[in-house]
Enzyme design. Structure first.
Site, short mmCIF file in Angstrom:
data_model
loop_
_atom_site.label_atom_id
_atom_site.label_comp_id
_atom_site.label_asym_id
_atom_site.label_seq_id
_atom_site.Cartn_x
_atom_site.Cartn_y
_atom_site.Cartn_z
N GLU A 73 -6.85 -1.53 8.58
CA GLU A 73 -5.71 -0.63 8.80
C GLU A 73 -5.98 0.34 9.95
OE1 GLU A 73 -4.89 0.94 4.84
OE2 GLU A 73 -3.75 -0.87 4.35
N ASP A 89 -3.45 -4.94 -3.32
CA ASP A 89 -3.61 -3.50 -3.15
C ASP A 89 -3.08 -2.71 -4.34
OD1 ASP A 89 -4.21 -1.12 -2.02
OD2 ASP A 89 -2.71 -1.18 -0.45
N GLU A 115 -0.65 5.49 -6.84
CA GLU A 115 0.14 5.15 -5.65
C GLU A 115 1.29 4.20 -5.98
OE1 GLU A 115 -2.16 3.54 -2.43
OE2 GLU A 115 -0.39 3.14 -1.21
C1 GCV Z 1 -6.74 5.15 2.41
C2 GCV Z 1 -3.53 1.31 0.80
C3 GCV Z 1 -2.99 2.71 0.89
C4 GCV Z 1 -3.65 3.49 2.01
C5 GCV Z 1 -5.17 3.47 1.81
C6 GCV Z 1 -5.62 2.00 1.77
C7 GCV Z 1 -7.11 1.86 1.51
O1 GCV Z 1 -3.13 0.56 1.90
O2 GCV Z 1 -1.60 2.67 1.03
O3 GCV Z 1 -3.15 4.80 1.99
O4 GCV Z 1 -5.83 4.17 2.82
O5 GCV Z 1 -4.94 1.33 0.74
O6 GCV Z 1 -7.46 1.58 0.37
O7 GCV Z 1 -7.89 2.04 2.42
#
Ligand code: GCV
Length: 661
Positions: A278, A357, A385
């Site tokens: 990411e 995720d 989340e």
């Molecule tokens: C910290 C998901 C979340 C992101 C997070 C990522 C991760 O994509 O939406 O906010 O980033 O996981 O675990 O690194």
């Protein structure tokens, strides 16, 4: 000198350590033997209980020197640092331990037992954690991030550690947090977000004193501090032209930076790294493997006994939704399994429990069973989340327990495979209730206890949480709490994304329904619903091949829609709406029924909670009541959007003729 128990700032909820939870430990004649910093913590705890409830504490005498109700004995025993033995004989309860943490955990064991710790007689029983590392990752930013706020995916206010762009001066609350964590067995914590921005990168070097201050506040309760670092640190902070893991200057830079960390924090736990994920930098930029990247940091940490937690959350987040050959679920396995055996001893590969995720329902990640020569840590998400963002009641104990008890490879459960520990993303912030939703405290407590004993019964853990948090709870309150919490994860699953398909959330913030929100996005999160059917074909025959990443019997079981468990059907297969589930219902009727039921269950839970007014303190009751209003509004929105979408797509009416828009 006994260490005073941390004082909670005015108005902050004591969570699972209200003073009354210590009533049974107070009021006794207690002998404490042994020395060391954690013995002072234990002494402080017992002294505080005695101050409130009577009793007295003696240090150092021999057990036979007087009559004691309780002996806490740190000495030479055949036990590990965190183990303890409890026994009761002749009216004396004894905790023996070899390490300070063991003694502290033994004391909290007695607190959990309450009066039962001081009645009857029992033969010695030794308790030891199944996993040596039980860790929380805080996704806290030092500076408030323009998009993600201060705590990424945080739903409980600002950070406990960082305020106004630096570490808080007043760390009493952090001390109290360490105490709560010790009481449920958590022994490590990383203090900043795995997405390491420019300000936070500097915690490793010129802002290390701030990390050291936090480490100092957590240490008395046996919680070790870790730090998330950027793989590009040598470039960002050291002015080097490269962060190539095989470059000598880079290796020297990490060695020196790490030496300074240990100078400031001698018991530092290690680094957490999100690399090539990411948008975070990583070894791919230099044509190096993730083992080479992780081993660079492991080499720097090894002389001091530290560990790098290297995250396996590596996938293409710029995928073309038209491309049906790329499957995000495959990514971690495809990247990491070829590297099995290449990771250094001081590297731990940290794997999210599911292949995608943290959705409300995913299969267990096949990577967990596929790297026998690598130390793996399994990562859970306590912050909600994708499970209601602490506005919805969603107790995740049953989900985690299913994951941890899942036999991923012959003979071994996930809990047994997590030799590098169990890690979770924290749900805590500076909110007076710690977790935003007061009942979300149960998630944090449950995580700690399952990390200690992954095969524990989650219902029994919830009993513990209830007894500690509400020490004088009448049976009606305990029953009510079970009624609203026990099934809340399944309720949430019912009114949100069906049958394992996931990601029907609003993009970006991930709260509330949007059936096609992630359908034409670059994130690899699709369900492929059309007028005929829905789901992702992940079989080996005719699909992405993901099901083939499992060993026996799972690969065979997931391969066919006939044998695939209903709750994961749409994760593994694209099926027509008329496909008949093992439950005997069609897929589309299942979608309608569960969405109606889910909302009804929230209505019932709200009514149960309302009936508990008067048994719970008013502020807590009011906060949860307010959250139930929002949960119900949101659940209805989910029901109506999801049902309408599939009714319009399929044209199939609800068998029961209920209102669909
Ligand atoms: C910290 C998901 C979340 C992101 C997070 C990522 C991760 O994509 O939406 O906010 O980033 O996981 O675990 O690194």
């Amino acid at each position: 000198m006994p260490l005073p128990v941390p004082v909670l700032p005015e108005g902050v909820d004591p969570a699972w350590l209200p003073p009354a939870a210590f009533r049974s430990v107070g009021g006794r004649r207690t002998l404490i033997r042994g020395s060391g910093p954690l013995v002072e913590t234990v002494h402080g705890e017992v002294a505080d209980a005695c101050r409130r409830f009577g009793g007295r504490v003696v240090r150092g005498a021999e057990p036979g020197d007087g009559a004691y109700d309780l002996v806490l004995d740190l000495g030479v025993h055949d036990l590990g640092d965190e183990d303890y033995t409890v026994a009761r004989e002749g009216g004396t309860t004894t905790v023996t331990a070899f390490g300070g943490r063991g003694l502290l955990y033994g004391l909290f064991h007695l607190v959990r037992l309450g009066e039962a710790a001081f009645s009857g007689a029992w033969t010695p029983k030794t308790h030891r954690p199944a996993l040596t590392l039980r860790m929380l990752d805080h996704w806290d930013n030092v500076a408030v991030h323009p998009v993600m706020g201060q705590v990424e995916r945080g739903y409980a206010g600002g950070s406990l550690f960082w305020e106004d762009g630096r570490a808080r001066d007043e760390l009493d609350r952090v001390r109290a947090y360490g105490r709560l964590l010790a009481a449920c067995g958590i022994n490590a914590l990383s203090v900043n977000n795995v997405n390491v921005h420019a300000t936070e990168a500097r915690l490793l070097t010129d802002r290390l004193d701030e990390v050291a201050a936090i480490a100092g506040a957590l240490r008395p309760y046996g919680v070790r501090t870790h730090l998330s670092v950027s793989f590009a640190s040598p470039v960002m902070l050291g002015g080097l032209p490269t962060a190539d893991p095989l470059d000598e200057a880079v290796r020297g830079w990490w060695a020196e930076a790490t030496r300074r960390v240990y100078e400031a924090i001698p018991d530092f736990g290690g680094y957490v790294v999100k690399a090539d994920s990411e948008g975070q930098p990583g070894p791919f930029a230099y044509g190096r493997s993730h083992a080479e990247g992780a081993n660079l940091l492991a080499a720097a940490l090894e002389p001091f006994g530290g560990t790098v937690h290297w995250r396996a959350f590596v996938y293409d987040h710029r995928q073309d939704w038209r491309d049906r050959t790329t499957d995000r679920a495959r990514a971690a396995y495809d990247h990491f399994v070829p590297l099995d055996g290449e990771f250094a001893d001081h590297a731990v590969l940290q794997v999210k429990h599911g292949p995608m995720d943290f959705q409300v329902r995913e299969p267990v990640s096949p990577l967990i069973g596929a790297m026998p020569r690598t130390r793996l840590a399994v990562e859970l998400q306590v912050t909600q989340e994708y499970t209601g963002q602490q506005r919805h009641t969603c107790w995740l104990g049953p989900m985690w327990s299913e994951v941890l008890r899942f036999r991923i490879q012959q003979g071994s459960t996930v809990g047994e495979s997590a030799r590098g520990g169990l890690v979770a993303v924290s749900n805590v912030g500076d909110d007076p209730f710690w977790t935003g939703h007061p009942l979300a405290q149960a998630n944090l407590y449950t995580f700690g206890r399952l990390a200690w004993q992954p095969d524990a019964e989650p219902g029994a853990v919830l009993d513990e949480w209830i007894a500690l948090t509400f020490p004088d709870a009448p049976a009606r309150l305990a029953d009510g709490l079970h009624a609203v919490l026990d099934g809340s994860w399944r309720t949430y699953e019912k009114y949100t994304a069906p049958l394992g398909v996931g990601f029907m959330v609003q993009p970006g913030h991930h709260y509330g329904p949007s059936v096609e929100g992630y359908e034409y996005s670059p994130w690899g999160t699709y369900h492929f619903a059309d007028r005929d059917g829905i789901g992702v074909e992940r079989g080996v025959t005719g699909g992405t091949g993901f099901a083939g990443q499992y060993g026996t019997p799972w690969a065979e079981l997931y391969e066919s829609p006939k044998t695939c468990p209903d709750e994961l059907l749409l994760f593994f297969h694209h099926v027509p709406y008329g496909h008949v589930l093992k439950s005997g219902k069609t897929v589309v009727q299942h979608i309608y029924d569960t969405h109606f039921e889910g909302v009804e269950e929230v209505e019932e839970a709200r009514a149960v909670w309302a009936s508990l007014a008067g048994l719970v303190d008013p502020a807590r009751h009011a906060r949860v009541t307010e959250r139930y209003e929002e949960q119900l509004r949101s659940a209805r929105e989910w029901r109506d959007q999801v049902n309408s979408y599939f009714f319009r797509a399929s044209g199939v009416p609800d068998e029961r003729g209920r209102r669909i828009h």
